[in-house]
Design a protein around this motif. Structure first.
Motif, short mmCIF file in Angstrom:
data_model
loop_
_atom_site.label_atom_id
_atom_site.label_comp_id
_atom_site.label_asym_id
_atom_site.label_seq_id
_atom_site.Cartn_x
_atom_site.Cartn_y
_atom_site.Cartn_z
N ASN A 60 28.49 -7.93 39.56
CA ASN A 60 27.28 -7.92 40.39
C ASN A 60 27.18 -9.16 41.26
O ASN A 60 26.51 -9.15 42.29
CB ASN A 60 26.03 -7.79 39.52
CG ASN A 60 25.98 -6.47 38.79
OD1 ASN A 60 26.49 -5.46 39.29
ND2 ASN A 60 25.39 -6.46 37.61
N GLY A 88 29.58 0.64 44.51
CA GLY A 88 29.51 1.27 43.19
C GLY A 88 30.86 1.80 42.73
O GLY A 88 31.25 1.66 41.56
N GLN A 89 31.58 2.42 43.66
CA GLN A 89 32.90 2.95 43.33
C GLN A 89 33.88 1.82 43.01
O GLN A 89 34.70 1.94 42.10
CB GLN A 89 33.42 3.79 44.49
CG GLN A 89 32.66 5.08 44.69
CD GLN A 89 33.03 5.78 45.99
OE1 GLN A 89 33.38 5.13 46.99
NE2 GLN A 89 32.95 7.11 45.99
N GLU A 114 33.11 -1.20 41.79
CA GLU A 114 32.76 -1.74 40.48
C GLU A 114 33.28 -0.84 39.36
O GLU A 114 33.84 -1.32 38.37
CB GLU A 114 31.24 -1.92 40.36
CG GLU A 114 30.69 -3.05 41.19
CD GLU A 114 29.17 -3.13 41.17
OE1 GLU A 114 28.52 -2.19 40.64
OE2 GLU A 114 28.64 -4.11 41.69
N HIS A 115 33.10 0.46 39.53
CA HIS A 115 33.55 1.42 38.51
C HIS A 115 35.08 1.38 38.37
O HIS A 115 35.61 1.33 37.26
CB HIS A 115 33.08 2.83 38.89
CG HIS A 115 33.48 3.88 37.90
ND1 HIS A 115 32.81 4.09 36.73
CD2 HIS A 115 34.51 4.77 37.92
CE1 HIS A 115 33.40 5.06 36.06
NE2 HIS A 115 34.43 5.49 36.76
N ALA A 116 35.80 1.38 39.49
CA ALA A 116 37.27 1.38 39.46
C ALA A 116 37.81 0.09 38.84
O ALA A 116 38.75 0.11 38.05
CB ALA A 116 37.82 1.57 40.87
N GLU A 165 36.19 -1.98 36.72
CA GLU A 165 35.88 -2.01 35.29
C GLU A 165 36.82 -1.10 34.51
O GLU A 165 37.36 -1.48 33.47
CB GLU A 165 34.42 -1.58 35.05
CG GLU A 165 34.00 -1.67 33.61
CD GLU A 165 32.55 -1.29 33.39
OE1 GLU A 165 32.05 -1.54 32.28
OE2 GLU A 165 31.90 -0.74 34.31
N ARG A 166 37.06 0.08 35.04
CA ARG A 166 37.95 1.03 34.38
C ARG A 166 39.39 0.49 34.30
O ARG A 166 40.04 0.57 33.26
CB ARG A 166 37.92 2.35 35.14
CG ARG A 166 38.77 3.42 34.55
CD ARG A 166 38.56 4.73 35.29
NE ARG A 166 39.40 5.73 34.74
CZ ARG A 166 39.22 6.32 33.57
NH1 ARG A 166 38.19 5.98 32.83
NH2 ARG A 166 40.06 7.22 33.12
N THR A 224 36.40 8.36 29.60
CA THR A 224 35.32 7.66 30.29
C THR A 224 35.35 6.18 29.92
O THR A 224 36.01 5.77 28.96
CB THR A 224 33.95 8.24 29.89
OG1 THR A 224 33.73 7.97 28.51
CG2 THR A 224 33.87 9.73 30.16
N ILE A 225 34.60 5.40 30.68
CA ILE A 225 34.53 3.96 30.43
C ILE A 225 33.96 3.70 29.03
O ILE A 225 34.44 2.83 28.30
CB ILE A 225 33.69 3.26 31.52
CG1 ILE A 225 34.49 3.21 32.81
CG2 ILE A 225 33.27 1.87 31.09
CD1 ILE A 225 33.77 2.58 33.97
N GLU A 226 32.97 4.47 28.64
CA GLU A 226 32.37 4.28 27.31
C GLU A 226 33.38 4.60 26.21
O GLU A 226 33.44 3.90 25.20
CB GLU A 226 31.11 5.15 27.16
CG GLU A 226 29.97 4.72 28.05
CD GLU A 226 29.60 3.25 27.89
OE1 GLU A 226 29.51 2.76 26.75
OE2 GLU A 226 29.41 2.57 28.93
N LYS A 252 35.74 1.65 26.07
CA LYS A 252 35.11 0.51 25.39
C LYS A 252 35.08 0.72 23.88
O LYS A 252 35.35 -0.20 23.11
CB LYS A 252 33.68 0.30 25.91
CG LYS A 252 33.61 -0.29 27.30
CD LYS A 252 32.17 -0.46 27.74
CE LYS A 252 32.06 -1.04 29.13
NZ LYS A 252 30.66 -1.15 29.57
#
Length: 174
Positions: free
Chosen positions: A4, A29-30, A32-34, A36-37, A56-58, A61
Motif C-alpha cells: 500500500n 489492485g491487479q 498488488e494481487h499478482a 502477493e501471489r 487462492t492466496i488464502e 498462506k
C-alpha cells in the motif's frame, strides 16, 4: 512487505523484478494481487510445497503456515533427539587430561552383553549399553530410544524418516 505504501510505478518496477508478465496492462489492485501471489508461490516453493497455480492466496498462506508448523515440529523433535543422544553418548572429541592412555575404570555394577538381531538372525554382540548406543548411531541403524524400547519390550525397530531400515531387535544376553 506493505504494498500500500508503493505507488503504481514502484509496483510495476517490483513486478518487473519478479518477472510478472502483463504488468503494464494491470491496474494497482491487479498489481498488488499478482505481486502477493508471486511472492507466496516463491515462498511455498522454497519450503518444498508443490501447489498448483490455481490455488487462492488464502490457500497459499494456509499451506505455508502449515509447512512452517511442520518444520518447527520436526526441528523440535530433532533437538530433543540430539539431547537424548548426547545424554547417552560420550563425546568423541573430548580432550584428555594426560598424554598417556589410562585404562578405563570399570564402574560399579555389571556390564551387560547385548545381542543384536536383524530379522531374527544374530548379527552383533556388544558389551555394554553405551557401546550399543554408539554402535547403532555410528552405523545409522536407529536412535537410542528404539534401542531402549527394544530391550524393554522385545519389539523390532521400525523403519522411519531418518532410519530407512527397520527389523533390528536388541536383547540382553543371559
Amino acid at each position: 512487505m506493505n504494498l500500500n505504501n508503493l505507488n503504481v510505478k514502484e509496483l510495476r518496477k517490483f513486478a518487473g523484478e519478479l518477472k510478472i508478465p502483463g504488468r503494464w496492462d494491470m491496474n494497482r489492485g491487479q498489481l498488488e494481487h499478482a505481486i502477493e501471489r508471486t511472492v507466496l508461490i516463491e515462498e511455498a516453493t522454497k519450503l518444498g510445497i508443490e501447489m498448483p497455480y490455481s490455488k487462492t492466496i488464502e490457500e497459499l498462506k494456509q499451506a505455508i503456515a502449515d509447512q512452517r508448523q511442520k518444520i518447527a515440529k520436526m526441528q523440535e523433535m530433532l533437538r530433543k533427539e540430539r539431547e537424548v543422544t548426547e545424554k547417552f553418548m560420550e563425546p568423541e572429541n573430548a580432550p584428555t587430561e594426560s598424554v598417556e592412555e589410562t585404562p578405563k575404570k570399570k564402574k560399579n555394577g555389571r556390564t551387560r552383553v547385548i545381542n543384536v538381531f536383524k530379522d531374527g538372525e544374530l548379527i552383533e554382540t556388544i558389551e555394554g549399553l553405551m557401546e550399543t548406543f554408539k554402535w547403532v548411531t555410528d552405523n545409522n541403524i536407529t536412535n537410542v530410544g528404539w534401542v531402549k524400547r527394544s530391550l524393554k519390550t522385545g519389539e523390532e525397530t521400525n523403519a522411519g524418516y531418518k532410519y530407512k531400515i527397520g527389523g533390528y531387535k536388541f536383547e540382553y544376553a543371559n
